[in-house]
Design a protein around this motif. Structure first.
Motif, short mmCIF file in Angstrom:
data_model
loop_
_atom_site.label_atom_id
_atom_site.label_comp_id
_atom_site.label_asym_id
_atom_site.label_seq_id
_atom_site.Cartn_x
_atom_site.Cartn_y
_atom_site.Cartn_z
N MET A 106 41.27 49.42 37.78
CA MET A 106 41.42 48.08 38.32
C MET A 106 40.55 47.14 37.50
O MET A 106 39.45 47.50 37.08
CB MET A 106 40.94 48.04 39.77
CG MET A 106 41.70 48.95 40.71
SD MET A 106 41.08 48.71 42.39
CE MET A 106 41.81 50.11 43.22
N GLY A 141 34.60 34.34 34.34
CA GLY A 141 35.05 34.60 32.98
C GLY A 141 35.35 36.06 32.72
O GLY A 141 36.00 36.41 31.76
N TYR A 142 34.86 36.94 33.60
CA TYR A 142 35.08 38.37 33.40
C TYR A 142 36.18 38.91 34.30
O TYR A 142 36.38 40.12 34.37
CB TYR A 142 33.79 39.15 33.71
CG TYR A 142 32.70 38.95 32.69
CD1 TYR A 142 32.51 39.86 31.67
CD2 TYR A 142 31.88 37.85 32.76
CE1 TYR A 142 31.52 39.69 30.73
CE2 TYR A 142 30.87 37.66 31.83
CZ TYR A 142 30.69 38.58 30.82
OH TYR A 142 29.71 38.40 29.90
N ASN A 144 39.31 39.38 34.29
CA ASN A 144 40.38 40.27 33.84
C ASN A 144 39.88 41.42 32.98
O ASN A 144 40.67 42.15 32.39
CB ASN A 144 41.42 39.47 33.06
CG ASN A 144 42.14 38.50 33.97
OD1 ASN A 144 42.48 38.86 35.10
ND2 ASN A 144 42.33 37.29 33.51
N ALA A 145 38.56 41.58 32.91
CA ALA A 145 38.03 42.68 32.10
C ALA A 145 38.18 43.99 32.85
O ALA A 145 38.21 44.01 34.08
CB ALA A 145 36.56 42.42 31.79
N TRP A 146 38.27 45.08 32.09
CA TRP A 146 38.25 46.41 32.69
C TRP A 146 36.80 46.85 32.81
O TRP A 146 35.99 46.52 31.94
CB TRP A 146 39.03 47.42 31.84
CG TRP A 146 40.45 47.06 31.67
CD1 TRP A 146 41.02 46.51 30.55
CD2 TRP A 146 41.49 47.16 32.64
NE1 TRP A 146 42.35 46.28 30.77
CE2 TRP A 146 42.67 46.67 32.04
CE3 TRP A 146 41.55 47.62 33.94
CZ2 TRP A 146 43.89 46.63 32.70
CZ3 TRP A 146 42.75 47.58 34.61
CH2 TRP A 146 43.91 47.10 33.99
N LYS A 148 35.24 49.49 32.08
CA LYS A 148 34.62 50.20 30.96
C LYS A 148 34.27 49.26 29.80
O LYS A 148 33.54 49.63 28.91
CB LYS A 148 35.48 51.38 30.51
CG LYS A 148 36.77 51.02 29.84
CD LYS A 148 37.53 52.28 29.44
CE LYS A 148 38.66 52.57 30.38
NZ LYS A 148 39.54 53.63 30.13
N GLU A 149 34.80 48.04 29.83
CA GLU A 149 34.44 47.09 28.78
C GLU A 149 33.09 46.43 29.04
O GLU A 149 32.56 45.75 28.19
CB GLU A 149 35.50 45.97 28.70
CG GLU A 149 36.87 46.45 28.28
CD GLU A 149 37.88 45.33 28.32
OE1 GLU A 149 38.39 44.97 27.27
OE2 GLU A 149 38.14 44.79 29.43
N LEU A 150 32.57 46.61 30.27
CA LEU A 150 31.36 45.90 30.66
C LEU A 150 30.12 46.75 30.46
O LEU A 150 30.18 47.97 30.51
CB LEU A 150 31.45 45.50 32.14
CG LEU A 150 32.63 44.64 32.57
CD1 LEU A 150 32.55 44.36 34.06
CD2 LEU A 150 32.65 43.34 31.79
#
Lengths: 451, 582
Positions: A106, A141-142, A144-146, A148-150
C-alpha cells in the motif's frame, strides 16, 4: 516555557482513561508449570498525561501494551477502558509499532487510510482526514510513495499518521523510536513532543514502552520501571520537568542517574510496588538455574578492559559508560550483570566497578584469563557446574543437550532456555571447560578425542 | 527527508469523465482489435467444447500448418482454464488449512501424498469420471484434460499459499487487528497480498508441468475410448500416427511461440507486479526494467482506465465489512476428550480404508503380480537415479560456469526458464525416429527422455546458487590460490548444495512423472517399450485396465514418497542447517 495547559492537566487528573487491575499473564506450557510473564501489575493512565513503561527486554512491558490494546487477554486481572471492561481492539485505542508494521503493497496514503476504511469511512471524509493526518505529521508530498522507498524515520511517521487518523483517545507506542538511528529518533521524538505540547494531537493520553532511560525522561510525565522475570512494576516516578526538556540540564541528568541507580540496586528501596512484588517472590521458590542473557565473552572482556583503562581506573558511572561505549540499555545491563554474576565486577548505585578478580583478569595473559574464567564459571554458574560434572562422570564424556534444555524450561520459556544454553556454550568454550556439537545436540569434553 | 515523490506511480492519471474519443490513441485501437479478436476466438472454442463428442466439428485433425494457430489457442485456453481452476482450489484449500487447526492436520499431509502421485496415472480415472458426468459431449473430455493440467499445478500452488498464510508477519497481523479490520478485510488486504509472490512464482514454475500435461492429455486412449481434442498435443499425436516429422517440427515451433507469448504477455507483467508484495524490505535487487507490455498498457488510455476500474472495484470488494472483528481469546488447548474423539474418528476411517484396500487387493492382485510391479518400479528407480546423476555431471559444472558471471547468469536463467517451460514430450518423436532409424535398444535409449524436461531444474538452481554465492568467499579462494579439485570440494560445492538439492528434488519428481510418458513411445504403428513401471501404467491405461493402473500408480507413489522421506528431506534439511549462508 511553561508546561502545556497546566490547569487542563490538573483538572483531567480525575478522568482515568485506561486502567489495568491486577494483571497477570502466564505463558502456558504443555507441562504443568506456567511461566509468569507479568505478575500482578496495576496501572492507570489519566487523560492528559504521557506514561512510560521502562524496562529491559523480557520484563513483559510489550505484553502489557498488547493487553491494553485488546490484542491479548490476560490470564487474570482486567482492563477498564473509559470505565468499561475492554474486550478486544477498540476504535478509541491506536497503536504504533516498533517495526512500523506498514503494508508494503500500500502507498503511504493507503496505509494511513487503513483504519478509516476498516471503519467504513470512504469518499471525501476519508480523503480529508487522511490529508490532515499526513500534513500534521509532516508527510505532505509523500502520499504516493511506497513504504520501502522511505527512510526508517519517514516510515515511522507513516505509522504515527495511521494511528492518529482514526482520532484515538489513547495512543499506544511500542518502542516507537528504537529501530531508528540516534539522529532520526531524536528528530521524531522532538516533533512528537512538540505536537503534544501544542495540543495538536487528537489524543488524550499516550503510553510509551521503551528501554531507553533518557527517552523516557524526555517524553513522559510518569515513568513506571519494570523489573524482569516475571515483569512487575518496581517503581513509579513522576517527572517534574516541563516540555521541552533539556537533556544537558543538571536536574535532568540527576534524574536519569537516579533511574540508573534504581535499576541496578540489588535491594530496592521500599515502595508500595515493592511490597507486593516482594510477597510474590516469597511465594515462588527460587529456581536452580537462572536465565542468562546473550552476552559474548569478547564483549565482557572489552568492557573490563575499558573499565580498567586510565580515565576510568576501575569505576564508572553507567550513563556515562553507556554513552562512551555506545551501548544501549539492553546491552549494558546484561553485560554488567553477567560480570557481576561471575564476580568480576560489581554494580552499585548506578556505577560499575571492577572487583580484584576483575582487575586480575585484565592484567593476565590469555591462558590465565581462561583459567580465571573457568574458575568463575564453575563457582558462580550452577548450570556450567552441572554440565561439567555430568560430563566428568560419564565414561563417554558426552551428554545430550536436550536434558539440560528440559531442566531449564521448568523455570523459563523455551526461547530463554535456548539463549541460556547458547551463552553457556560460548563462555565454556572460551574457558575450555567443555565443547558443544551442534549437529548431535550434545556436550562433550574436548580432550577425549571425540572429533 | 530527501526522498522525492516517486515517478512510478500506479495511480490513475486521467479521470473517467475526461475520457472521450479524441483521447484514444492508435495503440488503443490496435489493442482493442487484439482484444476483440481474442474474444471471438475464445467464443468459437467454447462453442466447440459444448458440441457432442461425435459431431462434424470433431472432424479429424488437419496437419495443414494453417490450422496450427487455432490449435495452439485451444491448448492455451485449456491452460488458462486449468490455472483458474487451480487458483480457486488453492484459495479455498490453503485458506481452510491455514485457518482451521483440525483441517490442517488432515489437509497438509494429504497434499504431500497428492504431490507424490504420478499425475498421468490419474488419467484413467478422470477420463472415465468426466465422460460419465457429461456423456457423449466434448465437454467431458475437455474437463478430463483440464483436470489433468490442474493436478500438475494445484498442489504446488496450494502448498505455497498455505505457507505464505502461515508466515504472515506478526506485526502486520497485529496492526490489522488493532485497526479493526474484519476477517474478510484482513483476508484480502493482508493475507492474500502476502501470498501473491508465492502464487505468481509457483504458477510460473508449474507451467512446465502444465504444458507437458496438456500435450499428453489431448490424445487420450482409455480402453475403447479414443479421444482427440483439437490442440497442439493432438496435432503431434496425428503427426506421429502419420509419421510426419515436419508436422512435429512445426508443432514445436508453434509451442515455442505460444510459450514466448504467454511469458511476455502474462508472466513478465505479473512477476513485475508481484515484487510489490515482497515482504523483505531493503533496496530492491538490480532494478528490473518494466515489462514492455505494462509500458504499452500504460500508454493506452482506455485499457489502463479499465485496469484502474477493475483494481478499484477489487479494492471496494476487499474492504466490504464482512466477517467479524478480532476478539482475543484466552488460549486454551482443545479439551483432551475432543482431541481423542477427533483422532479416533480418523483412525477408524484409516482402518476402514485399509480394510477396503486389502479386500480389493486380495480380490484383484496376486502377490506375484505385486512383486512384479515392484520390480518394475526398481527398474524405473534405477533409470531416475542414473539420469539425475548424468544430468548433474553435465549441468553442475556448466551451471557454476554460467553463474559466476552475473550478466551471463541472468541471460542463461532466462533461456533455461524457457527450456524448462517447454513440454519435452514434443521432442519425444524425434528421439523415437532416431532410435528406430539406428535400431537402438529402447530399454537404454528411451531413458534420457524422462530427464529431458526435468534436467533444467538442476541447471536453473545451480546457476541461482552460484550467482548468490558470496563474492567475498570467492575472493578468499583466489587470495589463497585455491584451485582445481580443492576449490570445488571446499568452496564451490558446499556453497551450492542447498540449491542443487532443491533442483535435484524437482528433477527427480519430474522424471518419475515423465516415466509414464517416456517409457512407451510410438511412431506410426511401431511401439517402442522400455521395461519399467511407467510403461506398465501407460500400457494399462491404453488397455483400460483400471485395477492395473491403480496398482502401478500406488506403487509408483510409494517409491516417490519413500525417496522423499528417506533421501531428499533429510538431505535438504541437513544442507539447510549446515550449508546455507546466513
Amino acid at each position: 516555557m511553561i508546561s502545556p495547559l497546566p490547569d487542563a492537566q490538573e483538572g483531567a487528573k480525575s478522568a482515568i482513561l485506561i486502567e489495568a487491575r491486577h494483571i497477570s499473564q502466564a505463558y502456558h506450557k504443555d507441562s504443568a508449570v506456567d511461566l509468569q510473564v507479568l505478575d500482578d501489575v496495576s496501572l492507570s493512565l489519566h487523560s492528559g498525561e504521557i506514561v512510560g513503561l521502562l524496562g529491559r527486554s523480557g520484563s513483559g512491558k510489550s505484553t502489557l501494551l498488547r493487553i491494553l490494546a485488546g490484542l491479548l487477554t490476560p490470564t487474570s486481572g482486567d482492563v477498564l477502558w473509559q470505565g468499561k471492561p475492554l474486550e478486544g481492539p477498540d476504535p478509541g485505542i491506536a497503536m504504533v509499532f516498533q517495526s512500523f508494521a506498514l503494508f508494503p503493497w500500500m502507498t503511504v496514503e493507503e496505509n494511513v487510510a487503513l483504519g478509516l476504511e476498516a471503519k467504513g469511512i470512504h469518499g471525501a471524509e476519508r480523503d480529508r482526514r487522511v490529508e490532515n493526518a499526513i500534513d500534521l505529521i509532516g508527510l505532505g508530498g509523500y502520499e504516493n510513495a511506497w513504504p520501502k522507498e522511505l527512510s526508517g524515520g519517514m516510515q515511522q511517521r507513516v505509522g504515527l499518521a495511521r494511528a492518529l487518523v482514526v482520532q484515538p483517545d489513547l495512543l499506544l507506542m511500542d518502542e516507537p523510536f528504537s529501530a531508528l538511528d540516534v539522529l532520526t529518533a531524536e528528530n521524531l521524538r522532538t516533533d512528537l513532543v512538540e505536537l503534544w505540547s501544542e495540543n495538536k494531537l487528537p489524543v488524550q493520553g499516550m503510553l510509551v514502552v521503551t528501554h531507553n532511560i533518557e527517552e523516557a525522561v524526555l517524553i513522559c510525565d510518569r515513568i513506571m520501571i519494570f523489573s524482569s522475570n516475571p515483569g512487575r512494576i518496581a517503581h513509579i516516578l513522576s517527572v517534574p520537568f516541563a516540555h521541552p526538556r533539556n537533556r544537558e540540564d543538571s536536574a535532568f541528568r540527576q534524574f536519569v542517574d537516579h533511574i540508573y541507580a534504581l535499576m541496578t540496586q540489588r535491594a530496592p528501596i521500599v515502595s508500595e510496588a515493592d511490597i507486593t512484588s516482594g510477597q510474590g517472590q516469597a511465594a515462588q521458590p527460587e529456581p536452580i538455574f537462572k536465565a542468562l542473557p546473550q552476552v559474548s565473552i569478547t564483549m565482557m572482556i572489552g568492557m573490563m578492559e575499558a573499565l580498567a583503562a586510565p580515565p576510568l581506573n576501575g569505576r564508572a558511572d553507567l550513563p556515562m559508560l553507556a554513552e562512551k561505549l555506545q551501548l544501549e540499555l539492553d546491552d549494558l545491563f546484561p553485560l554488567g550483570e553477567s560480570l557481576e554474576l561471575l564476580g568480576l565486577a560489581e554494580l552499585e548505585d548506578g556505577d560499575i566497578l571492577l572487583t580484584n578478580e576483575g582487575v586480575h583478569f585484565v592484567l593476565s595473559d590469555l591462558d590465565e584469563r581462561k583459567a580465571i574464567m573457568g574458575h568463575a564459571l564453575i563457582h558462580y554458574v550452577p548450570l556450567v557446574k552441572t554440565i561439567r560434572s555430568v560430563l566428568d562422570e560419564r565414561p563417554t564424556h558426552t551428554a545430550n543437550a536436550e536434558r539440560f534444555r528440559d531442566e531449564l524450561e521448568v523455570s523459563m520459556s523455551p526461547d530463554y532456555a535456548r539463549q541460556t544454553l547458547q551463552t553457556v556454550v560460548g563462555w565454556a568454550r572460551f574457558a575450555e571447560l567443555f565443547d558443544f556439537d551442534e549437529e548431535g545436540d550434545r556436550f562433550f569434553l574436548e580432550d577425549d578425542g571425540v572429533e | 527527508m530527501t526522498a522525492t515523490k516517486p515517478e512510478t506511480s500506479f495511480r490513475p492519471q486521467a479521470s473517467f469523465s475526461s475520457l472521450s474519443v479524441r483521447h484514444l490513441n492508435s495503440l488503443d485501437a490496435l489493442l482493442l482489435v487484439c482484444v476483440v479478436g481474442v474474444a471471438i476466438l475464445v467464443g468459437n472454442s467454447v462453442r466447440h467444447m459444448l458440441a457432442p463428442l461425435s459431431s462434424p466439428t470433431m472432424a479429424p485433425l488437419h496437419l495443414n500448418v494453417a490450422y496450427l494457430p487455432g490449435y495452439a489457442l485451444r491448448t492455451t485456453l485449456r491452460m488458462f482454464a486449468a490455472l483458474a481452476l487451480s487458483l480457486v482450489f488453492t484459495f479455498s484449500y490453503a485458506t481452510l488449512a491455514a485457518k482451521n487447526r483440525r483441517a490442517e492436520q488432515v489437509l497438509i499431509p494429504l497434499l504431500d501424498v497428492l504431490q507424490s502421485v504420478p499425475i498421468l496415472g490419474f488419467l484413467t480415472f478422470t477420463v472415465t469420471f468426466f465422460l460419465g458426468l457429461f456423456p457423449g459431449r466434448v465437454l467431458g473430455a475437455e474437463f478430463a484434460a483440464i483436470f489433468t493440467i490442474f493436478t500438475s499445478q494445484a498442489w504446488n500452488l496450494a502448498l505455497g499459499m498455505y505457507q505464505s498464510l502461515k508466515n504472515v508477519p506478526d506485526e502486520l497481523e497485529e496492526a490489522a487487528r488493532c485497526f479493526g479490520l474484519t476477517s474478510w478485510q484482513k483476508f484480502w488486504r493482508l493475507e492474500v497480498p502476502c501470498a501473491v509472490p508465492s502464487l505468481v512464482w509457483n504458477s510460473m514454475m508449474s507451467m512446465a508441468g502444465g504444458w507437458f500435461m496438456v500435450v499428453y492429455s489431448e490424445t487420450i486412449t482409455v480402453g475403447n475410448t479414443h479421444i482427440v481434442l483439437p490442440g497442439i498435443g493432438s496435432y503431434v499425436g496425428v503427426a506421429i500416427t502419420q509419421r510426419n516429422i515436419w508436422a512435429v517440427l512445426a508443432a514445436i515451433v508453434a509451442m515455442l511461440l505460444v510459450i514466448l507469448a504467454y511469458d511476455q504477455i502474462v508472466f513478465r507483467p505479473l512477476a513485475s507486479w508481484a515484487t510489490r508484495f515482497r515482504l523483505e524490505a531493503g533496496p530492491s535487487t538490480a532494478s528490473v526494467p518494466e515489462p514492455w507490455i505494462l509500458r504499452t498498457l500504460r500508454h493506452t488510455r482506455l485499457l489502463s482506465l479499465l485496469g484502474d476500474m477493475i483494481l478499484g472495484v477489487a479494492r471496494k470488494l476487499g474492504t466490504l465489512p464482512l466477517g467479524g472483528r478480532f476478539r482475543p481469546s484466552s488460549q486454551q488447548g482443545q479439551p483432551v476428550a475432543a482431541r481423542w474423539l477427533w483422532w479416533s474418528v480418523w483412525a477408524v476411517i484409516l482402518l476402514a480404508a485399509l480394510e477396503q484396500a486389502g479386500t480389493y487387493a486380495s480380490a484383484f492382485y496376486t502377490s506375484r503380480q505385486i512383486l512384479h510391479v515392484f520390480m518394475l518400479g526398481c527398474i524405473t528407480l534405477l533409470r531416475v537415479v542414473s539420469m539425475v546423476c548424468l544430468a548433474s555431471i553435465i549441468w553442475v559444472p556448466m551451471g557454476v560456469w554460467l553463474g559466476l558471471d552475473s550478466a551471463r547468469a541472468r541471460r542463461a536463467q532466462l533461456v533455461v526458464q524457457y527450456c524448462a517451460a517447454f513440454p519435452a514430450n514434443l521432442f519425444f518423436p524425434i528421439f523415437v525416429v532416431g532410435i528406430i532409424r539406428f535400431g537402438l535398444v529402447p530399454d537404454i535409449w528411451l531413458t534420457p527422455l524422462m530427464i529431458l524436461g526435468a534436467q533444467w531444474y538442476i541447471l536453473f538452481n545451480v546457476i541461482g546458487g552460484t550467482s548468490s554465492f558470496p563474492g567475498a568467499l570467492l575472493e578468499v579462494g583466489r587470495n589463497f590460490n585455491v584451485s582445481g579439485m580443492l576449490w570445488w570440494r571446499k568452496i564451490m560445492l558446499p556453497g551450492i548444495i542447498p540449491y542443487y538439492l532443491t533442483g535435484v528434488m524437482a528433477a527427480s519428481g519430474g522424471a518419475w512423472n515423465a516415466a509414464v510418458a517416456s517409457e512407451m513411445a510410438q511412431w506410426g504403428d511401431i511401439t517402442l517399450k522400455a521395461h519399467g513401471i511407467g510403461s506398465y501404467i501407460a500400457q494399462a491405461t491404453v488397455e483400460g485396465s483400471t485395477s492395473r493402473v491403480a496398482l502401478g500408480v500406488v506403487i509408483m507413489s510409494l517409491f516417490v514418497m519413500a525417496m522423499n522421506w528417506v533421501v531428499w528431506r533429510p538431505l535438504s534439511e541437513y544442507a539447510y542447517r549446515r550449508l546455507k549462508f546466513s
